[in-house]
Design a protein around this motif. Sequence first.
Motif, PDB file in Angstrom:
ATOM      1  N   GLY A 128       7.327 -17.530 -10.607  1.00  0.00           N
ATOM      2  CA  GLY A 128       7.950 -16.329 -10.033  1.00  0.00           C
ATOM      3  C   GLY A 128       7.182 -15.048 -10.272  1.00  0.00           C
ATOM      4  N   ALA A 129       6.036 -15.130 -10.963  1.00  0.00           N
ATOM      5  CA  ALA A 129       5.266 -13.919 -11.242  1.00  0.00           C
ATOM      6  C   ALA A 129       4.722 -13.283  -9.970  1.00  0.00           C
ATOM      7  CB  ALA A 129       4.108 -14.248 -12.188  1.00  0.00           C
ATOM      8  N   ILE A 130       4.614 -14.082  -8.905  1.00  0.00           N
ATOM      9  CA  ILE A 130       4.088 -13.567  -7.639  1.00  0.00           C
ATOM     10  C   ILE A 130       4.954 -12.430  -7.116  1.00  0.00           C
ATOM     11  CG2 ILE A 130       5.407 -15.232  -6.270  1.00  0.00           C
ATOM     12  CD1 ILE A 130       1.877 -13.889  -5.492  1.00  0.00           C
ATOM     13  N   TRP A 131       6.266 -12.470  -7.449  1.00  0.00           N
ATOM     14  CA  TRP A 131       7.167 -11.438  -6.932  1.00  0.00           C
ATOM     15  C   TRP A 131       6.912 -10.082  -7.576  1.00  0.00           C
ATOM     16  CZ3 TRP A 131       8.597 -13.205  -2.656  1.00  0.00           C
ATOM     17  CH2 TRP A 131       8.918 -14.544  -2.503  1.00  0.00           C
ATOM     18  N   SER A 132       6.585 -10.089  -8.867  1.00  0.00           N
ATOM     19  CA  SER A 132       6.297  -8.805  -9.524  1.00  0.00           C
ATOM     20  C   SER A 132       4.995  -8.216  -8.993  1.00  0.00           C
ATOM     21  CB  SER A 132       6.208  -8.985 -11.046  1.00  0.00           C
ATOM     22  OG  SER A 132       5.075  -9.745 -11.415  1.00  0.00           O
ATOM     23  N   VAL A 133       4.008  -9.099  -8.734  1.00  0.00           N
ATOM     24  CA  VAL A 133       2.737  -8.634  -8.182  1.00  0.00           C
ATOM     25  C   VAL A 133       2.935  -8.084  -6.772  1.00  0.00           C
ATOM     26  CG1 VAL A 133       0.416  -9.332  -7.465  1.00  0.00           C
ATOM     27  CG2 VAL A 133       1.396 -10.255  -9.575  1.00  0.00           C
ATOM     28  N   THR A 134       3.706  -8.824  -5.970  1.00  0.00           N
ATOM     29  CA  THR A 134       3.954  -8.397  -4.588  1.00  0.00           C
ATOM     30  C   THR A 134       4.744  -7.098  -4.548  1.00  0.00           C
ATOM     31  OG1 THR A 134       3.971 -10.713  -3.858  1.00  0.00           O
ATOM     32  CG2 THR A 134       4.940  -9.083  -2.374  1.00  0.00           C
ATOM     33  N   LEU A 135       5.771  -6.993  -5.404  1.00  0.00           N
ATOM     34  CA  LEU A 135       6.577  -5.772  -5.453  1.00  0.00           C
ATOM     35  C   LEU A 135       5.714  -4.581  -5.869  1.00  0.00           C
ATOM     36  CD1 LEU A 135       9.322  -4.392  -5.241  1.00  0.00           C
ATOM     37  CD2 LEU A 135       9.734  -5.010  -7.640  1.00  0.00           C
ATOM     38  N   PHE A 136       4.875  -4.802  -6.868  1.00  0.00           N
ATOM     39  CA  PHE A 136       3.955  -3.746  -7.316  1.00  0.00           C
ATOM     40  C   PHE A 136       3.054  -3.301  -6.165  1.00  0.00           C
ATOM     41  CE2 PHE A 136      -0.596  -3.505  -8.407  1.00  0.00           C
ATOM     42  CZ  PHE A 136      -0.637  -2.228  -8.939  1.00  0.00           C
ATOM     43  N   PHE A 137       2.520  -4.263  -5.430  1.00  0.00           N
ATOM     44  CA  PHE A 137       1.621  -3.947  -4.324  1.00  0.00           C
ATOM     45  C   PHE A 137       2.350  -3.173  -3.231  1.00  0.00           C
ATOM     46  CE2 PHE A 137      -0.174  -5.051  -0.166  1.00  0.00           C
ATOM     47  CZ  PHE A 137      -1.485  -4.624  -0.335  1.00  0.00           C
ATOM     48  N   ILE A 138       3.565  -3.604  -2.869  1.00  0.00           N
ATOM     49  CA  ILE A 138       4.327  -2.940  -1.816  1.00  0.00           C
ATOM     50  C   ILE A 138       4.664  -1.508  -2.214  1.00  0.00           C
ATOM     51  CG2 ILE A 138       6.542  -2.915  -0.603  1.00  0.00           C
ATOM     52  CD1 ILE A 138       6.453  -5.975  -0.645  1.00  0.00           C
ATOM     53  N   LEU A 139       5.141  -1.331  -3.455  1.00  0.00           N
ATOM     54  CA  LEU A 139       5.506   0.018  -3.909  1.00  0.00           C
ATOM     55  C   LEU A 139       4.284   0.928  -3.983  1.00  0.00           C
ATOM     56  CD1 LEU A 139       8.117  -0.794  -6.725  1.00  0.00           C
ATOM     57  CD2 LEU A 139       8.561   0.082  -4.422  1.00  0.00           C
ATOM     58  N   SER A 140       3.189   0.396  -4.500  1.00  0.00           N
ATOM     59  CA  SER A 140       1.967   1.197  -4.623  1.00  0.00           C
ATOM     60  C   SER A 140       1.421   1.567  -3.251  1.00  0.00           C
ATOM     61  CB  SER A 140       0.907   0.438  -5.427  1.00  0.00           C
ATOM     62  OG  SER A 140       1.344   0.189  -6.741  1.00  0.00           O
ATOM     63  N   SER A 141       1.415   0.599  -2.333  1.00  0.00           N
ATOM     64  CA  SER A 141       0.930   0.863  -0.972  1.00  0.00           C
ATOM     65  C   SER A 141       1.819   1.878  -0.263  1.00  0.00           C
ATOM     66  CB  SER A 141       0.878  -0.431  -0.159  1.00  0.00           C
ATOM     67  OG  SER A 141      -0.048  -1.333  -0.697  1.00  0.00           O
ATOM     68  N   SER A 142       3.136   1.735  -0.449  1.00  0.00           N
ATOM     69  CA  SER A 142       4.079   2.652   0.198  1.00  0.00           C
ATOM     70  C   SER A 142       3.901   4.072  -0.321  1.00  0.00           C
ATOM     71  CB  SER A 142       5.521   2.193  -0.043  1.00  0.00           C
ATOM     72  OG  SER A 142       5.737   0.913   0.515  1.00  0.00           O
ATOM     73  N   PHE A 143       3.716   4.199  -1.633  1.00  0.00           N
ATOM     74  CA  PHE A 143       3.533   5.525  -2.218  1.00  0.00           C
ATOM     75  C   PHE A 143       2.226   6.147  -1.741  1.00  0.00           C
ATOM     76  CE2 PHE A 143       2.351   8.360  -5.843  1.00  0.00           C
ATOM     77  CZ  PHE A 143       3.403   9.266  -5.678  1.00  0.00           C
ATOM     78  N   TYR A 144       1.188   5.325  -1.661  1.00  0.00           N
ATOM     79  CA  TYR A 144      -0.108   5.804  -1.174  1.00  0.00           C
ATOM     80  C   TYR A 144       0.021   6.283   0.276  1.00  0.00           C
ATOM     81  CZ  TYR A 144      -5.118   5.759  -0.079  1.00  0.00           C
ATOM     82  OH  TYR A 144      -6.388   6.113   0.315  1.00  0.00           O
ATOM     83  N   SER A 145       0.695   5.491   1.112  1.00  0.00           N
ATOM     84  CA  SER A 145       0.886   5.855   2.517  1.00  0.00           C
ATOM     85  C   SER A 145       1.728   7.124   2.639  1.00  0.00           C
ATOM     86  CB  SER A 145       1.570   4.715   3.275  1.00  0.00           C
ATOM     87  OG  SER A 145       0.754   3.555   3.286  1.00  0.00           O
ATOM     88  N   PHE A 146       2.729   7.257   1.760  1.00  0.00           N
ATOM     89  CA  PHE A 146       3.571   8.455   1.763  1.00  0.00           C
ATOM     90  C   PHE A 146       2.738   9.701   1.459  1.00  0.00           C
ATOM     91  CE2 PHE A 146       5.875  11.486  -0.976  1.00  0.00           C
ATOM     92  CZ  PHE A 146       6.813  11.960  -0.067  1.00  0.00           C
ATOM     93  N   LEU A 147       1.867   9.600   0.458  1.00  0.00           N
ATOM     94  CA  LEU A 147       1.017  10.732   0.111  1.00  0.00           C
ATOM     95  C   LEU A 147       0.110  11.121   1.270  1.00  0.00           C
ATOM     96  CD1 LEU A 147      -0.061   9.833  -3.548  1.00  0.00           C
ATOM     97  CD2 LEU A 147       1.613  11.552  -2.821  1.00  0.00           C
ATOM     98  N   ARG A 148      -0.420  10.115   1.974  1.00  0.00           N
ATOM     99  CA  ARG A 148      -1.294  10.401   3.109  1.00  0.00           C
ATOM    100  C   ARG A 148      -0.525  11.024   4.266  1.00  0.00           C
ATOM    101  NH1 ARG A 148      -5.597   7.041   5.621  1.00  0.00           N
ATOM    102  NH2 ARG A 148      -6.134   9.178   6.126  1.00  0.00           N
ATOM    103  N   LEU A 149       0.690  10.526   4.533  1.00  0.00           N
ATOM    104  CA  LEU A 149       1.497  11.071   5.618  1.00  0.00           C
ATOM    105  C   LEU A 149       1.877  12.523   5.343  1.00  0.00           C
ATOM    106  CD1 LEU A 149       3.872   8.078   6.458  1.00  0.00           C
ATOM    107  CD2 LEU A 149       2.140   9.073   7.960  1.00  0.00           C
ATOM    108  N   VAL A 150       2.269  12.805   4.106  1.00  0.00           N
ATOM    109  CA  VAL A 150       2.628  14.177   3.741  1.00  0.00           C
ATOM    110  C   VAL A 150       1.399  15.084   3.825  1.00  0.00           C
ATOM    111  CG1 VAL A 150       3.464  15.662   1.878  1.00  0.00           C
ATOM    112  CG2 VAL A 150       4.548  13.447   2.290  1.00  0.00           C
TER     113      VAL A 150
END
Length: 357
Positions: A128-150
Amino acid sequence: MKVKTKDRLRLFLMSIVYWILASFAYHILRRIGIGAEIGLEVVSPMSKFEGFRVAFIIGMIMGILYGVLEILFENAWLQRKSLGAQLAIKTIVYFFLLGFVINIAINYVNLVIVSSTILSKELIIKTGAIWSVTLFFILSSSFYSFLRLVNEKFGPGILMDMILGRYRSPRIEKKIFMFIDLKSSTTLAEEMGYLKYSALIQQCFYDLNEIVRKFEGQIYQYVGDEAVISWDYLKGVKENKCIDCYFEFQRKLFDRKGYYEKEFGILPVFKAGLHGGELVVTEVGVVKKEIAYHGDVINTTARIQDQCNNLGEHLLISGELFKDLPLHQKYLPFHLGEVLLKGKEVPVQLHSIKAMW
């Protein structure tokens, strides 16, 4: 170095720094449970230095790959797609990227950690460790995209200024403004119909955005078929960026002449006014925050642009700005004398500029 190259390099370096810091954060949050991580019986756990080294390398790889993809996503074709289409394409590509990086991380970790069990994708999925890695990636990518959009919404550097409260109190800055407007817009709107006319303006402003970024300007606002572009004063006069921006935009439209004539039956031509000086900059609004400019510079620039039709010119510049421009031989200036602008008591010196091409 060309502006576009500098922008891409800045984006690339920003991506690397961001993902290294994100990888460090993930490592710190997970380190407490390292002894039981993903079902491994750790005989000789990594030292703090080794852990951060692994995080640094993974973050570096992620940042390089992510940066390359972000530069590829700057493609004009993708930028003109709907936000939903952009998100769908990016999501698919980024999940392929995630799988690639996980493979690299697994191979690297197996080299530096001593364990009775070989780390593998199957083991990560099973525990189940894949879920923590995937969640980390999604949150990090989303935050990065948010910073770029702003950052794109407010303009380069403005987000950090707002975070730091730079414009919470009004301050004086020296700026250059360009008011650029479609020539014969009222006639075109009546002939085309407002639906087709709006599509024309949309395509023109897509082209304008690509050019403005190239010359380090910022779109301050759109008003109907008019756009207002700004530069820091010294940046705008350096190498004639504010002048080059206008003529490069005209060249861009001409290069796409076949498209515009096929779709709309015309080659759009824009007229523009340029002026610069000191004005007040401040942050306004609560629900919808914006950076607002107050001062005579804005009004004067708008009035200068209004004179384009009266004087039969495409680009007019105030005398104040003209004296600070290091015009190249590729431009042909004409002094038009003093003109009394609407709402002004003192006449303004005006110059027209034509390109030698």
